[in-house]
Design a protein around this motif. Structure first.
Motif, short mmCIF file in Angstrom:
data_model
loop_
_atom_site.label_atom_id
_atom_site.label_comp_id
_atom_site.label_asym_id
_atom_site.label_seq_id
_atom_site.Cartn_x
_atom_site.Cartn_y
_atom_site.Cartn_z
N SER A 116 52.99 31.79 -9.51
CA SER A 116 51.67 31.84 -8.19
C SER A 116 51.16 30.43 -7.78
CB SER A 116 50.54 32.89 -9.39
OG SER A 116 50.10 31.50 -10.32
N ASP A 117 51.62 29.34 -8.36
CA ASP A 117 51.22 28.16 -7.56
C ASP A 117 52.79 27.64 -7.56
OD1 ASP A 117 48.71 28.23 -8.19
OD2 ASP A 117 49.45 27.88 -10.40
N VAL A 118 52.63 27.56 -5.78
CA VAL A 118 53.32 27.02 -4.97
C VAL A 118 52.89 25.59 -4.46
CG1 VAL A 118 55.76 27.23 -3.59
CG2 VAL A 118 54.57 28.73 -5.68
N LYS A 119 54.66 23.78 -4.73
CA LYS A 119 54.00 23.48 -3.62
C LYS A 119 54.65 23.16 -2.90
CE LYS A 119 52.38 18.49 -3.63
NZ LYS A 119 51.49 17.59 -4.73
N ILE A 120 54.72 22.63 -1.24
CA ILE A 120 55.52 22.48 -0.91
C ILE A 120 55.22 21.75 0.41
CG2 ILE A 120 57.08 23.30 1.58
CD1 ILE A 120 56.39 26.13 0.41
N ALA A 121 55.99 20.39 0.06
CA ALA A 121 55.48 18.97 1.13
C ALA A 121 54.19 18.60 0.13
CB ALA A 121 55.60 18.99 2.17
N GLU A 122 53.39 18.31 0.75
CA GLU A 122 52.26 17.79 0.53
C GLU A 122 50.86 19.34 0.19
OE1 GLU A 122 51.79 15.03 -2.09
OE2 GLU A 122 53.81 14.87 -1.26
N SER A 123 51.27 20.56 0.89
CA SER A 123 50.54 21.02 0.88
C SER A 123 50.65 22.52 -0.88
CB SER A 123 51.26 22.41 1.94
OG SER A 123 50.95 22.31 3.40
N GLU A 124 49.76 22.75 -0.70
CA GLU A 124 49.62 23.81 -1.96
C GLU A 124 49.38 25.33 -1.81
OE1 GLU A 124 46.76 21.87 -4.72
OE2 GLU A 124 48.10 20.34 -5.00
N PHE A 125 50.14 26.34 -2.32
CA PHE A 125 49.85 27.30 -2.14
C PHE A 125 49.33 28.32 -3.50
CE2 PHE A 125 52.88 25.29 1.15
CZ PHE A 125 51.47 26.58 2.31
N ARG A 126 48.57 29.00 -3.40
CA ARG A 126 47.99 30.62 -4.78
C ARG A 126 49.08 31.38 -3.55
NH1 ARG A 126 44.62 30.67 -8.62
NH2 ARG A 126 44.92 28.58 -8.94
N VAL A 127 49.53 31.69 -4.46
CA VAL A 127 50.74 33.25 -3.90
C VAL A 127 50.39 34.73 -4.56
CG1 VAL A 127 52.51 33.28 -3.34
CG2 VAL A 127 52.04 31.60 -2.88
#
Length: 265
Positions: A116-127
């Motif tokens: 549920s916690d994803v980091k792509i490059a320097e961007s953080e996402f709650r999925v």
């Protein structure tokens, strides 16, 4: 690299190839040829690999090795998690329902996700993963020339009524509903219709409870929520361990402090 030229045929070709998953088919080359081409672009500093099947075309002013550059995390989310929509606290802030700005972008997807916690490059996402029909209810929004999906005001609230953690907890949900009630966008019939689409008894309970905290009380919403509330008792905020007292009228356990959020008599 100095060889990059904005608008050149090569740059346009790169942009066509950097579509998630189907680059080869789209430009008439084999998948293997496309992978070789992209690896070469990465080596020359034109492109940065963000994750499997997802690449970032670096702006001209960025030199190789300078780091990750993502101008719009919403566009990145659309590419990384499609089919999906930006929802929860991110959509609430976009629609002016809260002044709180979360660092993490909230994304709702029907794709498979490992965490549920994803980091792509320097961007953080709650999925959050949901069934595909629920994602299909999102609205379309343009971010520059990019088409992205976002929950509208009413769907954002209904998502929070089903799972308050999507908007930062039940207390924040109360503030969001109050902001919606006091805005020019207030459309109770549309909110009820959105709620009926997902038809969750717990959501009716939470909305009915919140509605009676507002001033003036939206009686049309209270009436609908009383008719559709489910049996049993639910916690207003499932993420809070406190027990709290039970309010039989709504079948809720008031396990969060709300006195400071109640409208004055």
């Amino acid at each position: 690299p100095g060889s990059r030229v904005r608008g050149s045929p090569c740059a346009r070709s790169v942009r066509r190839r950097l579509r998630r998953g189907h680059g080869g088919q789209r430009v008439g080359t084999s998948p293997e040829a496309t992978r070789v081409r992209i690896r070469g672009l990465v080596a020359r500093g034109w492109v940065k690999r963000l994750r499997r099947g997802l690449y970032l075309l670096l702006p001209l002013e960025v030199s190789a090795g300078e780091g990750d550059v993502v101008e719009d995390t919403w566009v990145l989310a659309e590419r990384a998690f499609s089919p999906c929509y930006v929802g929860g606290w991110s959509a609430a802030h976009h629609w002016g329902l809260t002044e709180q700005l979360f660092r993490t972008t909230f994304v709702v997807t029907s794709s498979s996700v490992r965490s549920s916690d994803v980091k792509i490059a320097e961007s953080e996402f709650r999925v959050a993963k949901v069934p595909a029909p629920r994602v299909a209810r999102a609205s379309v929004l343009w971010r520059g020339s990019a088409r992205v999906h976002v929950s509208d005001r009413e769907l954002t609230i209904v998502d929070g009524l089903i799972d308050p953690s999507w908007v930062g907890g039940f207390r924040h949900l109360v503030e969001i509903v109050r902001a919606y009630r006091g805005s020019d966008a207030w459309k109770p019939a549309r909110l009820i219709a959105r709620l009926a689409e997902l038809d969750r008894g717990a959501a009716y309970k939470r909305l009915g409870y919140i509605a009676e905290m507002l001033s003036p009380v939206p009686h049309e919403i209270v009436k609908v929520c009383l008719a559709h509330r489910s049996a049993g008792v639910i916690a207003l905020d499932p993420a809070v361990d406190a027990r709290g007292h039970i309010l039989r009228r709504w079948g809720v356990r008031v396990n969060v402090a709300l006195d400071d959020l109640r409208a004055p008599p």
